[in-house]
Design a protein around this motif. Structure first.
Motif, PDB file in Angstrom:
ATOM      1  N   SER A  91      22.359  -7.542 -12.807  1.00 31.93           N
ATOM      2  CA  SER A  91      21.507  -6.406 -12.488  1.00 31.93           C
ATOM      3  C   SER A  91      20.066  -6.755 -12.787  1.00 31.93           C
ATOM      4  CB  SER A  91      21.919  -5.184 -13.318  1.00 31.93           C
ATOM      5  OG  SER A  91      21.103  -4.084 -13.009  1.00 31.93           O
ATOM      6  N   VAL A  92      19.189  -6.584 -11.818  1.00 32.43           N
ATOM      7  CA  VAL A  92      17.780  -6.897 -11.974  1.00 32.43           C
ATOM      8  C   VAL A  92      16.970  -5.707 -11.503  1.00 32.43           C
ATOM      9  CG1 VAL A  92      15.906  -8.446 -11.317  1.00 32.43           C
ATOM     10  CG2 VAL A  92      18.203  -9.355 -11.577  1.00 32.43           C
ATOM     11  N   GLY A  93      16.135  -5.175 -12.350  1.00 31.36           N
ATOM     12  CA  GLY A  93      15.278  -4.056 -11.960  1.00 31.36           C
ATOM     13  C   GLY A  93      16.041  -2.855 -11.454  1.00 31.36           C
ATOM     14  N   GLY A  94      17.235  -2.643 -11.976  1.00 30.30           N
ATOM     15  CA  GLY A  94      18.033  -1.505 -11.543  1.00 30.30           C
ATOM     16  C   GLY A  94      18.817  -1.756 -10.274  1.00 30.30           C
ATOM     17  N   VAL A  95      18.705  -2.972  -9.703  1.00 31.88           N
ATOM     18  CA  VAL A  95      19.418  -3.304  -8.470  1.00 31.88           C
ATOM     19  C   VAL A  95      20.609  -4.180  -8.806  1.00 31.88           C
ATOM     20  CG1 VAL A  95      19.205  -4.314  -6.173  1.00 31.88           C
ATOM     21  CG2 VAL A  95      17.204  -3.330  -7.278  1.00 31.88           C
ATOM     22  N   ARG A  96      21.783  -3.794  -8.377  1.00 32.38           N
ATOM     23  CA  ARG A  96      22.972  -4.625  -8.562  1.00 32.38           C
ATOM     24  C   ARG A  96      22.967  -5.686  -7.481  1.00 32.38           C
ATOM     25  NH1 ARG A  96      25.883  -5.919 -12.866  1.00 32.38           N
ATOM     26  NH2 ARG A  96      27.972  -6.604 -12.302  1.00 32.38           N
ATOM     27  N   CYS A  97      22.952  -6.952  -7.881  1.00 30.75           N
ATOM     28  CA  CYS A  97      22.754  -8.029  -6.914  1.00 30.75           C
ATOM     29  C   CYS A  97      23.941  -8.973  -6.885  1.00 30.75           C
ATOM     30  CB  CYS A  97      21.497  -8.835  -7.269  1.00 30.75           C
ATOM     31  SG  CYS A  97      19.974  -7.890  -7.199  1.00 30.75           S
ATOM     32  N   THR A 116      12.703  -0.363  -4.788  1.00 28.33           N
ATOM     33  CA  THR A 116      14.134  -0.449  -5.059  1.00 28.33           C
ATOM     34  C   THR A 116      14.861   0.769  -4.494  1.00 28.33           C
ATOM     35  OG1 THR A 116      13.734  -1.690  -7.093  1.00 28.33           O
ATOM     36  CG2 THR A 116      15.879  -0.631  -6.866  1.00 28.33           C
ATOM     37  N   MET A 117      14.320   1.948  -4.761  1.00 28.22           N
ATOM     38  CA  MET A 117      14.962   3.175  -4.294  1.00 28.22           C
ATOM     39  C   MET A 117      14.897   3.289  -2.776  1.00 28.22           C
ATOM     40  SD  MET A 117      13.960   5.981  -7.251  1.00 28.22           S
ATOM     41  CE  MET A 117      12.178   5.828  -7.039  1.00 28.22           C
ATOM     42  N   ALA A 118      13.784   2.866  -2.180  1.00 24.92           N
ATOM     43  CA  ALA A 118      13.639   2.959  -0.728  1.00 24.92           C
ATOM     44  C   ALA A 118      14.606   2.037  -0.001  1.00 24.92           C
ATOM     45  CB  ALA A 118      12.200   2.638  -0.325  1.00 24.92           C
TER      46      ALA A 118
END
Length: 207
Positions: A24-30, A151-153
């Motif tokens: 997880s990086v910056g709230g993004v599951r990658c 990230t949200m967009a």
């Protein structure tokens, strides 16, 4: 071998050379370097971003060619143009007939599926940019959770892509900071000139 073919070959080798893994990086599951043939439905996109505080060193060229190489290698790839100069966009849309861009995606809440554009390459889609993107630096400063806005967009895109490539502008404005927060890897293209080396030093030191 042309520069474009070399970029494709390098990208395909680079993506297949590492084991599967997630983080997880910056709230993004990658999904980290997972070839589509090994990709599970629970995995989401990984993001690379191209930043250098020096113009003319090949950021857009590198971003576009890596995205194209990943797409030709079977990766479902999204190229996101975060630069108001929109060089990456113009490589796929020379007529500049962009209706919605990343500004509309972040600031105007235009749905992702209305902003994203198909390109002439299979497996490669584009979130375009226009000069309107220049306004985002100032407008992001006053937005709640500004570091998470990109990230949200892009969140609706995560299940549909194996890789997301962000092409950034040669500065450290708020949009670039927001994009750095959204991405997993940082790639700093440069040349051997004094200014190129100076830009690389600034990038690595965070200045």
């Amino acid at each position: 071998m042309s520069r474009s073919d070399h970029a494709v070959s390098t990208a395909q080798h680079h993506c297949a050379a590492h084991p599967r893994g997630t983080r997880s990086v910056g709230g993004v599951r990658c999904c980290t370097r997972v070839h589509p043939s090994e990709r599970s439905d629970s995995c989401e996109s990984r993001s690379d971003r191209y930043r250098q505080p020096q113009g003319g060193v090949g950021k857009s060229f590198t971003a576009v060619n890596l995205a194209a190489g990943l797409a030709r290698g079977g990766w479902r790839t999204l190229l996101v143009d975060c630069d108001p100069q929109s060089n990456a966009t113009s490589m796929f849309d020379p007529e500049d007939d962009v209706e919605f861009d990343i500004y509309d995606l972040i600031k105007e809440d235009v749905p992702f599926d209305k902003v994203v554009r198909r390109t002439r390459l299979d497996n490669l889609d584009l979130v375009p940019a226009t000069l309107a993107v220049a306004k985002l630096d100032q407008e992001l400063v006053t937005m709640h959770r500004r570091e998470d806005q990109l990230t949200m967009a892009l969140a609706p895109a995560f299940p549909d892509y194996d890789a997301i490539v962000l092409d950034l502008s040669p500065n450290l404005g708020q949009l670039v900071i927001t994009a750095l927060n959204a991405a997993e890897w940082l790639v700093v293209p440069t040349d051997a000139s004094k200014w190129g080396r100076r830009g690389s030093t600034c990038s690595s030191s965070g200045r």
